[in-house]
Design a protein around this motif. Sequence first.
Motif, PDB file in Angstrom:
ATOM      1  N   GLY B  16      -3.467  18.810  10.780  1.00 30.20           N
ATOM      2  CA  GLY B  16      -2.174  19.350  11.162  1.00 30.20           C
ATOM      3  C   GLY B  16      -1.591  18.746  12.423  1.00 30.20           C
ATOM      4  N   SER B  17      -2.354  17.935  13.126  1.00 34.96           N
ATOM      5  CA  SER B  17      -1.846  17.317  14.359  1.00 34.96           C
ATOM      6  C   SER B  17      -1.083  16.035  14.015  1.00 34.96           C
ATOM      7  N   PRO B  18      -0.227  15.569  14.924  1.00 34.54           N
ATOM      8  CA  PRO B  18       0.507  14.331  14.674  1.00 34.54           C
ATOM      9  C   PRO B  18      -0.348  13.102  14.955  1.00 34.54           C
ATOM     10  N   LEU B  19       0.152  11.955  14.467  1.00 32.96           N
ATOM     11  CA  LEU B  19      -0.566  10.697  14.640  1.00 32.96           C
ATOM     12  C   LEU B  19       0.399   9.598  15.042  1.00 32.96           C
ATOM     13  N   SER B  20      -0.058   8.732  15.935  1.00 35.84           N
ATOM     14  CA  SER B  20       0.701   7.529  16.261  1.00 35.84           C
ATOM     15  C   SER B  20      -0.282   6.416  16.585  1.00 35.84           C
ATOM     16  N   LEU B  21      -0.302   5.406  15.723  1.00 41.49           N
ATOM     17  CA  LEU B  21      -1.110   4.210  15.955  1.00 41.49           C
ATOM     18  C   LEU B  21      -0.166   3.058  16.229  1.00 41.49           C
ATOM     19  N   GLU B  22      -0.482   2.294  17.267  1.00 42.16           N
ATOM     20  CA  GLU B  22       0.428   1.225  17.648  1.00 42.16           C
ATOM     21  C   GLU B  22      -0.226  -0.145  17.514  1.00 42.16           C
ATOM     22  N   CYS B  23       0.593  -1.100  17.152  1.00 44.05           N
ATOM     23  CA  CYS B  23       0.137  -2.471  16.950  1.00 44.05           C
ATOM     24  C   CYS B  23       1.188  -3.405  17.536  1.00 44.05           C
ATOM     25  N   THR B  24       0.763  -4.345  18.362  1.00 44.55           N
ATOM     26  CA  THR B  24       1.700  -5.320  18.913  1.00 44.55           C
ATOM     27  C   THR B  24       1.136  -6.722  18.745  1.00 44.55           C
ATOM     28  N   VAL B  25       2.025  -7.656  18.558  1.00 43.19           N
ATOM     29  CA  VAL B  25       1.652  -9.056  18.372  1.00 43.19           C
ATOM     30  C   VAL B  25       2.265  -9.872  19.496  1.00 43.19           C
ATOM     31  N   GLU B  26       1.514 -10.828  19.993  1.00 42.11           N
ATOM     32  CA  GLU B  26       2.014 -11.719  21.045  1.00 42.11           C
ATOM     33  C   GLU B  26       1.920 -13.163  20.591  1.00 42.11           C
ATOM     34  N   GLY B  27       2.838 -13.977  21.087  1.00 45.65           N
ATOM     35  CA  GLY B  27       2.747 -15.408  20.842  1.00 45.65           C
ATOM     36  C   GLY B  27       3.393 -15.900  19.574  1.00 45.65           C
ATOM     37  N   THR B  28       4.171 -15.056  18.909  1.00 48.79           N
ATOM     38  CA  THR B  28       4.870 -15.478  17.699  1.00 48.79           C
ATOM     39  C   THR B  28       6.151 -14.665  17.569  1.00 48.79           C
ATOM     40  N   SER B  29       7.068 -15.170  16.765  1.00 43.60           N
ATOM     41  CA  SER B  29       8.333 -14.460  16.536  1.00 43.60           C
ATOM     42  C   SER B  29       8.521 -14.230  15.041  1.00 43.60           C
ATOM     43  N   ASN B  30       9.234 -13.169  14.716  1.00 43.55           N
ATOM     44  CA  ASN B  30       9.574 -12.827  13.326  1.00 43.55           C
ATOM     45  C   ASN B  30       8.357 -12.773  12.398  1.00 43.55           C
ATOM     46  N   PRO B  31       7.283 -12.152  12.820  1.00 42.66           N
ATOM     47  CA  PRO B  31       6.117 -12.097  11.925  1.00 42.66           C
ATOM     48  C   PRO B  31       6.328 -11.074  10.820  1.00 42.66           C
ATOM     49  N   ASN B  32       5.621 -11.262   9.704  1.00 42.26           N
ATOM     50  CA  ASN B  32       5.426 -10.165   8.762  1.00 42.26           C
ATOM     51  C   ASN B  32       4.361  -9.263   9.385  1.00 42.26           C
ATOM     52  N   LEU B  33       4.541  -7.950   9.238  1.00 44.37           N
ATOM     53  CA  LEU B  33       3.570  -7.007   9.789  1.00 44.37           C
ATOM     54  C   LEU B  33       3.088  -6.075   8.687  1.00 44.37           C
ATOM     55  N   TYR B  34       1.831  -5.694   8.767  1.00 46.09           N
ATOM     56  CA  TYR B  34       1.208  -4.902   7.706  1.00 46.09           C
ATOM     57  C   TYR B  34       0.358  -3.778   8.300  1.00 46.09           C
ATOM     58  N   TRP B  35       0.324  -2.654   7.600  1.00 47.69           N
ATOM     59  CA  TRP B  35      -0.657  -1.601   7.847  1.00 47.69           C
ATOM     60  C   TRP B  35      -1.473  -1.423   6.573  1.00 47.69           C
ATOM     61  N   TYR B  36      -2.814  -1.493   6.743  1.00 42.73           N
ATOM     62  CA  TYR B  36      -3.738  -1.269   5.640  1.00 42.73           C
ATOM     63  C   TYR B  36      -4.679  -0.119   5.987  1.00 42.73           C
ATOM     64  N   ARG B  37      -5.209   0.525   4.945  1.00 41.77           N
ATOM     65  CA  ARG B  37      -6.277   1.501   5.127  1.00 41.77           C
ATOM     66  C   ARG B  37      -7.452   1.045   4.280  1.00 41.77           C
ATOM     67  N   GLN B  38      -8.656   1.249   4.827  1.00 37.91           N
ATOM     68  CA  GLN B  38      -9.853   0.775   4.146  1.00 37.91           C
ATOM     69  C   GLN B  38     -10.884   1.884   4.078  1.00 37.91           C
ATOM     70  N   ALA B  39     -11.341   2.180   2.869  1.00 35.64           N
ATOM     71  CA  ALA B  39     -12.475   3.080   2.698  1.00 35.64           C
ATOM     72  C   ALA B  39     -13.741   2.288   3.010  1.00 35.64           C
ATOM     73  N   ALA B  40     -14.816   2.990   3.310  1.00 37.52           N
ATOM     74  CA  ALA B  40     -16.058   2.342   3.744  1.00 37.52           C
ATOM     75  C   ALA B  40     -16.522   1.284   2.747  1.00 37.52           C
ATOM     76  N   GLY B  41     -16.646   0.032   3.213  1.00 33.69           N
ATOM     77  CA  GLY B  41     -17.173  -1.043   2.394  1.00 33.69           C
ATOM     78  C   GLY B  41     -16.317  -1.439   1.223  1.00 33.69           C
ATOM     79  N   ARG B  42     -15.043  -1.103   1.260  1.00 31.91           N
ATOM     80  CA  ARG B  42     -14.196  -1.393   0.110  1.00 31.91           C
ATOM     81  C   ARG B  42     -13.011  -2.244   0.509  1.00 31.91           C
ATOM     82  N   GLY B  43     -12.117  -2.495  -0.467  1.00 28.76           N
ATOM     83  CA  GLY B  43     -10.963  -3.339  -0.203  1.00 28.76           C
ATOM     84  C   GLY B  43      -9.922  -2.650   0.636  1.00 28.76           C
ATOM     85  N   LEU B  44      -8.877  -3.409   0.951  1.00 25.63           N
ATOM     86  CA  LEU B  44      -7.803  -2.906   1.790  1.00 25.63           C
ATOM     87  C   LEU B  44      -6.644  -2.411   0.935  1.00 25.63           C
ATOM     88  N   GLN B  45      -6.232  -1.196   1.209  1.00 28.26           N
ATOM     89  CA  GLN B  45      -5.074  -0.630   0.519  1.00 28.26           C
ATOM     90  C   GLN B  45      -3.845  -0.839   1.385  1.00 28.26           C
TER      91      GLN B  45
END
Lengths: 114, 113
Positions: B16-45
């Motif tokens: 029930g609490s809120p969440l905020s995860l932050e990601c920043t990239v340095e040294g490049t412009s106009n990147p594609n950015l992605y968020w994935y979730r991974q279960a233990a030992g498995r692929g990336l969703q």
Amino acid sequence: TQLLEQSPQFLSIQEGENLTVYCNSSSVFSSLQWYRQEPGEGPVLLVTVVTGGEVKKLKRLTFQFGDARKDSSLHITAAQPGDTGLYLCAGVSAGGTSYGKLTFGQGTILTVHP
Amino acid sequence: SQTIHQWPATLVQPVGSPLSLECTVEGTSNPNLYWYRQAAGRGLQLLFYSVGIGQISSEVPQNLSASRPQDRQFILSSKKLLLSDSGFYLCAWSVRGVRTEAFFGQGTRLTVV
């Protein structure tokens, strides 16, 4: 939805054996990549294949991209315990509204026993 | 050289609490950015990807949202966390083009209790 089917899911072998991991899809990808991941860390890129039929070698690892750019394989010769890890294939969408999307397979957990 | 920063590394949050995860990239412009979730030992969703500021594509209906307020900043949020939101979250960036190799952050281990 573009799906990548990776097989086998688990592979447990003895040091010195050879192995092959497969990555298959019904979709065409502009490129296909292989990553290796250690527990608790992000995946690290091993290789990218772009051209249909392309074969790339990285020491004991051989990567192949299918002629139709829908599938790929990773072959390891004389596996070593240091090869242990999670291997992931990923495809880059060719175009349209999904251009640039990077989709991963389910992964293959490789364990090489000394 | 390019670097990607993702924080925090671990997080334990009550349901029930809120969440905020932050990601920043340095040294490049106009990147594609992605968020994935991974279960233990498995692929990336793939959860979200972005090809530019304010452009977010959502892959899976869920309790999460993403925003890209700046070119090299990607934020994953939730208003109310569920137990099923627990997992290993990975942020990644790539250049645009055919090769589009992805470079990953170190990941955030989220445990919802």
